[in-house]
Design a protein around this motif. Sequence first.
Motif, PDB file in Angstrom:
ATOM      1  N   THR A   1       0.854  -1.180   0.000  1.00 31.28           N
ATOM      2  CA  THR A   1       0.000   0.000   0.000  1.00 31.28           C
ATOM      3  C   THR A   1       0.893   1.235   0.000  1.00 31.28           C
ATOM      4  OG1 THR A   1      -1.838   1.113   1.132  1.00 31.28           O
ATOM      5  CG2 THR A   1      -0.176   0.074   2.531  1.00 31.28           C
ATOM      6  N   HIS A   2       0.348   2.357  -0.375  1.00 28.72           N
ATOM      7  CA  HIS A   2       1.148   3.587  -0.305  1.00 28.72           C
ATOM      8  C   HIS A   2       1.343   4.016   1.154  1.00 28.72           C
ATOM      9  CE1 HIS A   2       3.092   7.185  -1.651  1.00 28.72           C
ATOM     10  NE2 HIS A   2       2.218   7.953  -1.001  1.00 28.72           N
ATOM     11  N   GLY A   3       0.315   3.840   1.951  1.00 28.84           N
ATOM     12  CA  GLY A   3       0.435   4.134   3.381  1.00 28.84           C
ATOM     13  C   GLY A   3      -0.360   5.317   3.875  1.00 28.84           C
ATOM     14  N   HIS A   4      -0.782   6.195   2.973  1.00 28.69           N
ATOM     15  CA  HIS A   4      -1.501   7.398   3.405  1.00 28.69           C
ATOM     16  C   HIS A   4      -2.818   7.080   4.094  1.00 28.69           C
ATOM     17  CE1 HIS A   4      -3.001   6.453  -0.585  1.00 28.69           C
ATOM     18  NE2 HIS A   4      -4.043   7.255  -0.386  1.00 28.69           N
ATOM     19  N   ASN A   5      -3.469   5.994   3.724  1.00 26.63           N
ATOM     20  CA  ASN A   5      -4.735   5.617   4.360  1.00 26.63           C
ATOM     21  C   ASN A   5      -4.541   5.059   5.769  1.00 26.63           C
ATOM     22  OD1 ASN A   5      -6.299   6.407   2.164  1.00 26.63           O
ATOM     23  ND2 ASN A   5      -6.087   4.419   1.166  1.00 26.63           N
ATOM     24  N   TYR A   6      -3.301   4.855   6.167  1.00 27.31           N
ATOM     25  CA  TYR A   6      -2.979   4.330   7.499  1.00 27.31           C
ATOM     26  C   TYR A   6      -2.207   5.353   8.340  1.00 27.31           C
ATOM     27  CZ  TYR A   6      -4.603   0.027   5.469  1.00 27.31           C
ATOM     28  OH  TYR A   6      -5.401  -0.926   4.867  1.00 27.31           O
ATOM     29  N   ASP A   7      -2.170   6.595   7.885  1.00 20.05           N
ATOM     30  CA  ASP A   7      -1.502   7.691   8.597  1.00 20.05           C
ATOM     31  C   ASP A   7      -0.059   7.352   8.975  1.00 20.05           C
ATOM     32  OD1 ASP A   7      -3.753   9.406   8.559  1.00 20.05           O
ATOM     33  OD2 ASP A   7      -4.634   8.318  10.260  1.00 20.05           O
ATOM     34  N   VAL A   8       0.690   6.773   8.033  1.00 15.60           N
ATOM     35  CA  VAL A   8       2.058   6.338   8.349  1.00 15.60           C
ATOM     36  C   VAL A   8       3.005   7.504   8.665  1.00 15.60           C
ATOM     37  CG1 VAL A   8       1.889   4.132   7.141  1.00 15.60           C
ATOM     38  CG2 VAL A   8       2.731   6.151   5.903  1.00 15.60           C
TER      39      VAL A   8
ATOM     40  N   LYS B   1      -2.862 -11.428   9.235  1.00 12.63           N
ATOM     41  CA  LYS B   1      -1.794 -12.443   9.225  1.00 12.63           C
ATOM     42  C   LYS B   1      -0.804 -12.227   8.065  1.00 12.63           C
ATOM     43  CE  LYS B   1      -4.421 -16.021  11.665  1.00 12.63           C
ATOM     44  NZ  LYS B   1      -5.153 -15.104  12.483  1.00 12.63           N
ATOM     45  N   ILE B   2      -0.358 -10.988   7.945  1.00 14.28           N
ATOM     46  CA  ILE B   2       0.587 -10.585   6.906  1.00 14.28           C
ATOM     47  C   ILE B   2       2.014 -10.832   7.398  1.00 14.28           C
ATOM     48  CG2 ILE B   2       1.448  -8.580   5.600  1.00 14.28           C
ATOM     49  CD1 ILE B   2      -1.399  -9.374   4.754  1.00 14.28           C
ATOM     50  N   ASP B   3       2.883 -11.308   6.498  1.00 15.37           N
ATOM     51  CA  ASP B   3       4.292 -11.512   6.832  1.00 15.37           C
ATOM     52  C   ASP B   3       5.131 -10.269   6.560  1.00 15.37           C
ATOM     53  OD1 ASP B   3       4.222 -14.444   7.450  1.00 15.37           O
ATOM     54  OD2 ASP B   3       3.530 -14.541   5.367  1.00 15.37           O
ATOM     55  N   LEU B   4       4.793  -9.549   5.483  1.00 13.02           N
ATOM     56  CA  LEU B   4       5.591  -8.407   5.051  1.00 13.02           C
ATOM     57  C   LEU B   4       4.662  -7.283   4.605  1.00 13.02           C
ATOM     58  CD1 LEU B   4       8.310  -7.068   4.127  1.00 13.02           C
ATOM     59  CD2 LEU B   4       8.026  -8.303   1.970  1.00 13.02           C
ATOM     60  N   VAL B   5       4.849  -6.090   5.168  1.00 12.42           N
ATOM     61  CA  VAL B   5       4.112  -4.895   4.772  1.00 12.42           C
ATOM     62  C   VAL B   5       5.065  -3.994   3.996  1.00 12.42           C
ATOM     63  CG1 VAL B   5       2.915  -2.822   5.560  1.00 12.42           C
ATOM     64  CG2 VAL B   5       2.609  -4.975   6.799  1.00 12.42           C
ATOM     65  N   LEU B   6       4.635  -3.564   2.817  1.00 12.08           N
ATOM     66  CA  LEU B   6       5.395  -2.607   2.008  1.00 12.08           C
ATOM     67  C   LEU B   6       4.574  -1.334   1.913  1.00 12.08           C
ATOM     68  CD1 LEU B   6       6.371  -5.031  -0.904  1.00 12.08           C
ATOM     69  CD2 LEU B   6       7.728  -4.438   1.129  1.00 12.08           C
ATOM     70  N   TYR B   7       5.189  -0.218   2.302  1.00 11.29           N
ATOM     71  CA  TYR B   7       4.479   1.058   2.260  1.00 11.29           C
ATOM     72  C   TYR B   7       5.465   2.176   1.950  1.00 11.29           C
ATOM     73  CZ  TYR B   7       6.409   2.213   6.850  1.00 11.29           C
ATOM     74  OH  TYR B   7       7.278   2.509   7.878  1.00 11.29           O
ATOM     75  N   GLY B   8       4.945   3.313   1.510  1.00 11.88           N
ATOM     76  CA  GLY B   8       5.772   4.474   1.202  1.00 11.88           C
ATOM     77  C   GLY B   8       5.245   5.701   1.915  1.00 11.88           C
ATOM     78  N   HIS B   9       5.038   6.761   1.172  1.00 13.19           N
ATOM     79  CA  HIS B   9       4.395   8.004   1.609  1.00 13.19           C
ATOM     80  C   HIS B   9       5.306   8.926   2.420  1.00 13.19           C
ATOM     81  CE1 HIS B   9       1.061  10.704   2.192  1.00 13.19           C
ATOM     82  NE2 HIS B   9       0.952  10.474   3.487  1.00 13.19           N
ATOM     83  N   THR B  10       6.117   8.403   3.306  1.00 15.90           N
ATOM     84  CA  THR B  10       6.945   9.263   4.170  1.00 15.90           C
ATOM     85  C   THR B  10       8.235   9.706   3.489  1.00 15.90           C
ATOM     86  OG1 THR B  10       8.207   7.459   5.185  1.00 15.90           O
ATOM     87  CG2 THR B  10       6.106   8.055   6.228  1.00 15.90           C
ATOM     88  N   HIS B  11       8.641   9.000   2.451  1.00 19.11           N
ATOM     89  CA  HIS B  11       9.907   9.233   1.742  1.00 19.11           C
ATOM     90  C   HIS B  11      11.107   8.894   2.629  1.00 19.11           C
ATOM     91  CE1 HIS B  11       8.267  12.063  -1.591  1.00 19.11           C
ATOM     92  NE2 HIS B  11       7.242  11.465  -0.996  1.00 19.11           N
TER      93      HIS B  11
END
Length: 159
Positions: A81-88, A103-113
């Motif tokens: 996910t990009h991450g903005h919907n989760y307030d990263v 039950k996720i093993d790996l989360v990939l997110y961005g947004h913060t740079h």
Amino acid sequence: MVKIFVVSDTHGNIDEFIHFVKPLGKPDLIIHLGDYIEDSFAIEESLSVKTIKVKGNCDFFQKGIEEEIVLDIEGKKIFATHGHNYDVKMGILNIFYKAKKEKIDLVLYGHTHKPSIVSEEGITLLNPGSPSIPRGLNKKTFAIIDIGKKIDSKIIEIN
């Protein structure tokens, strides 16, 4: 073993990233985590590698691309996910609890740079940073993930 390049927040500037990764050899997959999703099509074409795409908060006009996706790679459950919907930008608790629930093993997110790898309770949360507009340490980055029996991930600095 599956090798994946993960990139996010390219914002229209991919030349340096493409030039840097070409000599590294072809990955099996590229995942682009949004913000200028148009770049993902150019990366896919330039490197001739299948590219999974998720839409970021700056990708207003892209139709047919999801804001999040769950992948199964080598028996590992990956949430992208990009991450903005989760307030990263405020922290990773929201996205961590989502991963724990699903039950996720790996989360990939961005947004913060800002590049980051955090492992907690068997879940790895990875932000590849940005190869064009870095924040934090001001280093242009992306990530490489190797998935086999376990998940190995590292942040790569583009020099």
